[in-house]
Scaffold this motif. Structure first.
Motif, PDB file in Angstrom:
ATOM      1  N   HIS A  30       0.922  -1.252   0.051  1.00  0.00           N
ATOM      2  CA  HIS A  30       0.002   0.054   0.003  1.00  0.00           C
ATOM      3  C   HIS A  30       0.831   1.346  -0.080  1.00  0.00           C
ATOM      4  O   HIS A  30       1.758   1.321   0.750  1.00  0.00           O
ATOM      5  CB  HIS A  30      -0.889   0.124   1.226  1.00  0.00           C
ATOM      6  N   GLY A  31       0.650   2.129  -1.148  1.00  0.00           N
ATOM      7  CA  GLY A  31       1.415   3.367  -0.875  1.00  0.00           C
ATOM      8  C   GLY A  31       2.126   3.725  -2.195  1.00  0.00           C
ATOM      9  O   GLY A  31       3.144   4.470  -2.223  1.00  0.00           O
ATOM     10  N   ALA A  32       2.253   2.638  -3.063  1.00  0.00           N
ATOM     11  CA  ALA A  32       2.930   2.769  -4.246  1.00  0.00           C
ATOM     12  C   ALA A  32       2.281   3.824  -5.186  1.00  0.00           C
ATOM     13  O   ALA A  32       1.179   3.821  -5.841  1.00  0.00           O
ATOM     14  CB  ALA A  32       3.093   1.625  -4.950  1.00  0.00           C
ATOM     15  N   ASP A  33       2.829   4.806  -5.434  1.00  0.00           N
ATOM     16  CA  ASP A  33       2.537   6.171  -6.262  1.00  0.00           C
ATOM     17  C   ASP A  33       3.033   6.304  -7.730  1.00  0.00           C
ATOM     18  O   ASP A  33       4.134   6.590  -7.876  1.00  0.00           O
ATOM     19  CB  ASP A  33       2.966   7.406  -5.199  1.00  0.00           C
ATOM     20  N   GLN A  34       2.071   5.792  -8.413  1.00  0.00           N
ATOM     21  CA  GLN A  34       2.240   6.009 -10.105  1.00  0.00           C
ATOM     22  C   GLN A  34       2.308   7.297 -10.747  1.00  0.00           C
ATOM     23  O   GLN A  34       3.056   7.573 -11.361  1.00  0.00           O
ATOM     24  CB  GLN A  34       1.382   4.888 -10.559  1.00  0.00           C
ATOM     25  N   GLY A  35       1.364   8.191 -10.192  1.00  0.00           N
ATOM     26  CA  GLY A  35       1.330   9.352 -10.439  1.00  0.00           C
ATOM     27  C   GLY A  35       2.868  10.373 -10.480  1.00  0.00           C
ATOM     28  O   GLY A  35       3.007  10.844 -11.282  1.00  0.00           O
ATOM     29  N   SER A  36       3.475  10.141  -9.417  1.00  0.00           N
ATOM     30  CA  SER A  36       4.701  10.748  -9.031  1.00  0.00           C
ATOM     31  C   SER A  36       5.593  10.346 -10.208  1.00  0.00           C
ATOM     32  O   SER A  36       6.535  11.055 -10.328  1.00  0.00           O
ATOM     33  CB  SER A  36       5.323  10.507  -7.780  1.00  0.00           C
ATOM     34  N   HIS A  71      10.522   7.017  -4.296  1.00  0.00           N
ATOM     35  CA  HIS A  71      10.631   5.994  -5.100  1.00  0.00           C
ATOM     36  C   HIS A  71      11.588   5.863  -5.774  1.00  0.00           C
ATOM     37  O   HIS A  71      12.354   4.788  -6.186  1.00  0.00           O
ATOM     38  CB  HIS A  71       9.376   5.822  -5.885  1.00  0.00           C
ATOM     39  N   LEU A  72      12.399   7.131  -6.202  1.00  0.00           N
ATOM     40  CA  LEU A  72      13.476   7.087  -6.869  1.00  0.00           C
ATOM     41  C   LEU A  72      14.797   6.702  -5.849  1.00  0.00           C
ATOM     42  O   LEU A  72      15.719   6.051  -6.318  1.00  0.00           O
ATOM     43  CB  LEU A  72      13.779   8.935  -7.413  1.00  0.00           C
ATOM     44  N   CYS A  73      14.595   6.813  -4.836  1.00  0.00           N
ATOM     45  CA  CYS A  73      15.745   6.484  -3.758  1.00  0.00           C
ATOM     46  C   CYS A  73      15.681   5.035  -3.794  1.00  0.00           C
ATOM     47  O   CYS A  73      16.747   4.081  -3.865  1.00  0.00           O
ATOM     48  CB  CYS A  73      15.483   7.039  -2.462  1.00  0.00           C
ATOM     49  N   VAL A  74      14.624   4.380  -3.725  1.00  0.00           N
ATOM     50  CA  VAL A  74      14.249   2.859  -3.673  1.00  0.00           C
ATOM     51  C   VAL A  74      14.931   2.346  -4.828  1.00  0.00           C
ATOM     52  O   VAL A  74      15.377   1.523  -4.796  1.00  0.00           O
ATOM     53  CB  VAL A  74      12.979   2.567  -3.574  1.00  0.00           C
ATOM     54  N   GLU A  75      14.471   2.886  -5.934  1.00  0.00           N
ATOM     55  CA  GLU A  75      14.998   2.556  -7.454  1.00  0.00           C
ATOM     56  C   GLU A  75      16.477   2.279  -7.591  1.00  0.00           C
ATOM     57  O   GLU A  75      17.174   1.553  -7.965  1.00  0.00           O
ATOM     58  CB  GLU A  75      14.393   3.186  -8.619  1.00  0.00           C
ATOM     59  N   ILE A  76      17.077   3.433  -6.887  1.00  0.00           N
ATOM     60  CA  ILE A  76      18.629   3.694  -7.002  1.00  0.00           C
ATOM     61  C   ILE A  76      19.311   2.260  -6.243  1.00  0.00           C
ATOM     62  O   ILE A  76      20.180   1.593  -6.616  1.00  0.00           O
ATOM     63  CB  ILE A  76      19.101   4.839  -6.534  1.00  0.00           C
ATOM     64  N   MET A  77      18.518   2.240  -4.890  1.00  0.00           N
ATOM     65  CA  MET A  77      19.061   1.151  -4.036  1.00  0.00           C
ATOM     66  C   MET A  77      18.912  -0.491  -4.633  1.00  0.00           C
ATOM     67  O   MET A  77      19.751  -1.251  -4.600  1.00  0.00           O
ATOM     68  CB  MET A  77      18.704   1.362  -2.595  1.00  0.00           C
TER      69      MET A  77
END
Length: 471
Positions: A131-137, A246-252
């Protein structure tokens, strides 16, 4: 003049609906009442059908089990057509957006349509239960960046062609967008605007390049991209300075995947100044908790304390995911991300003797966490260094047969190439005989006593066992 009491029907040629005209103040005649009731029932039935269609189009968060049973061509929306020039609807999500550069409409439509399927393939656990995955951002981050827009269009078209349609190579349209995105990004990084070099959109564009290179098997290029991201992030003041979480998570995720599969050190969290994330509060364990309460005493009695803590955190994570799945509840996406970073970066940093039990368990936990947090749905990337290391350690282990079944199964699901799965099949066959198991339910019971998430693992695990039975 006397008014007529006769009811007249006039059919509209535009709407094909009858208009009833009556000059009487009394009751309508039986024929007119019958016509009114029939059209009222027709409207109610049409509304009911629209509600059913809307409900059937909603994606269930527990659709993962069915996804594993279907090939990618079936999950893929066949309405996506590369040459389509007319929007599939008027007033859609893309109708009033202003993008940073010109791009063909069909590419935008493909990106919007396939994004939900891509999320299920790239982030299966997050798409299923978070819960909380933001596709709009994500769309907003690409919308205002010309280089990121072209790279996203190219990579999404490449995803459709190579993953969903199981094609080989990239389409000409994807290559053109990729080249233009690279040209725009290179011009920006070589320019005089220092702020533009470290914006979230620029970092996101380079992250896409690193992920694409890693997926293509170009380890050198992917590592260079991540090192460039590290320098840009340091200029910003660290990962916490990024505006888009979400960008921070994708980097990691990108950093962890490249480091693990190529058996190298990660770029982030490797210096003394880097502080590893704490374990999620929901998964914290008491220091005096008895490790033997988890069963399999032989596996835990001599295990390093830090490694044992990682195991306990992952065990509780599996229990939380399984509980959420059984009760049809969503769990916070932050728990998934924090568990990934707090466990995987620690496992990569641990150093144990090469022939020790701790090193073998560390590798098994790395394979498990890669499978849960990073691995795409049923897609295994080239990973010869880690695969060779994992197999050599596992073959030298002498643990209980249930523990060996779990270790071989995790290797089969996470790192072993399905076309070369003889290594895992031999081990599973050997220890299945020792355990006396002949049915998948018996193996499933053993796996659930270790680290196992049925939502992700039951269907592919049963597939591995059925192949074993056939041989």
């Amino acid at each position: 003049m006397e008014l007529s009491h006769q009811t007249k029907f006039i059919h509209s040629t535009a709407t094909n609906l009858p208009f009833i005209l009556s000059s009487s103040t009394g009751k309508v005649d039986p024929a007119a009442r019958k016509t009114i009731r029939s059209h009222a029932r027709r409207g109610t039935k049409q509304k009911r059908n629209e509600i059913q269609v809307k409900q059937s189009n909603q994606t269930s968060r527990f659709e993962m089990e069915n996804m594993h049973k279907r090939p990618f061509q079936i999950i893929f929306d066949n309405n996506i057509i590369r040459t389509e020039q007319i929007p599939y609807r008027v007033g859609g999500d893309l109708s009033f957006l202003q993008f940073a550069d010109d791009i063909k409409l069909e590419m935008l439509l493909n990106t919007a349509k396939v994004s939900a399927t891509a999320m299920k393939v790239i982030h299966p656990l997050v798409a299923a239960i978070a819960h909380g995955a933001d596709q709009g951002s994500r769309l907003a981050l690409v919308q205002g960046d010309d280089a990121g827009l072209h790279l996203t269009a190219a990579l999404m078209d490449d995803f459709i062609h190579r993953v969903l349609r199981l094609g080989a190579g990239s389409s000409p349209m994807a290559i053109l967008h990729f080249q233009k995105g690279i040209r725009l990004l290179r011009y920006r990084l070589m320019g005089d605007d220092e702020k533009a070099k470290v914006t979230d959109s620029t970092i996101a564009a380079v992250t896409k390049l690193a992920s694409a290179a890693h997926f293509s098997g170009d380890f050198t290029a992917s590592k260079q991209h991540v090192e460039g991201i590290r320098r840009m992030v340091d200029l910003r003041g660290g990962l916490k300075s990024l505006k888009h979480s979400h960008l921070c998570v994708e980097i990691m995720r990108c950093d962890l995947g490249i480091a693990l599969l190529n058996d190298s050190n990660p770029v982030f969290f490797q210096y003394p100044s880097d502080h590893l994330n704490f374990y999620p509060v929901e998964l914290l364990v008491s220091p005096d908790e008895d490790q033997y309460s988890m069963g399999h005493a032989q596996l835990f009695e001599n295990l390093h304390q830090d490694l044992l803590t990682v195991w306990k955190v992952l065990k509780r994570f599996c229990m939380l995911v399984n509980l959420a799945s059984q009760t049809q509840q969503l769990m916070k996406i932050e728990i998934i991300h924090q568990t990934m970073t707090s466990t995987m970066y620690r496992l990569l940093a641990f150093r144990f003797p090469s022939n020790s039990l701790d090193e073998s368990v560390r590798l098994a936990l790395l394979a498990f966490t890669h499978h849960v947090f990073i691995q795409w749905l049923d897609i295994r990337l080239p990973n010869k260094p880690f695969t060779t290391k994992y197999q050599s350690h596992v073959d030298g282990l002498d643990l209980s047969p249930p523990a060996m079944i779990w270790i071989y199964m995790i290797g089969a699901l996470s790192i072993t190439d399905p076309a070369r799965g003889e290594w895992a099949n031999r081990g599973l066959h050997k220890y299945s005989i020792r355990c006396g198991v002949k049915k998948w339910k018996d193996v499933q019971f053993i796996l659930n006593s270790f680290l196992w998430i049925p939502l992700l693992d039951d269907v592919p695990g049963e597939r591995v066992f059925n192949v074993l039975c056939l041989h």
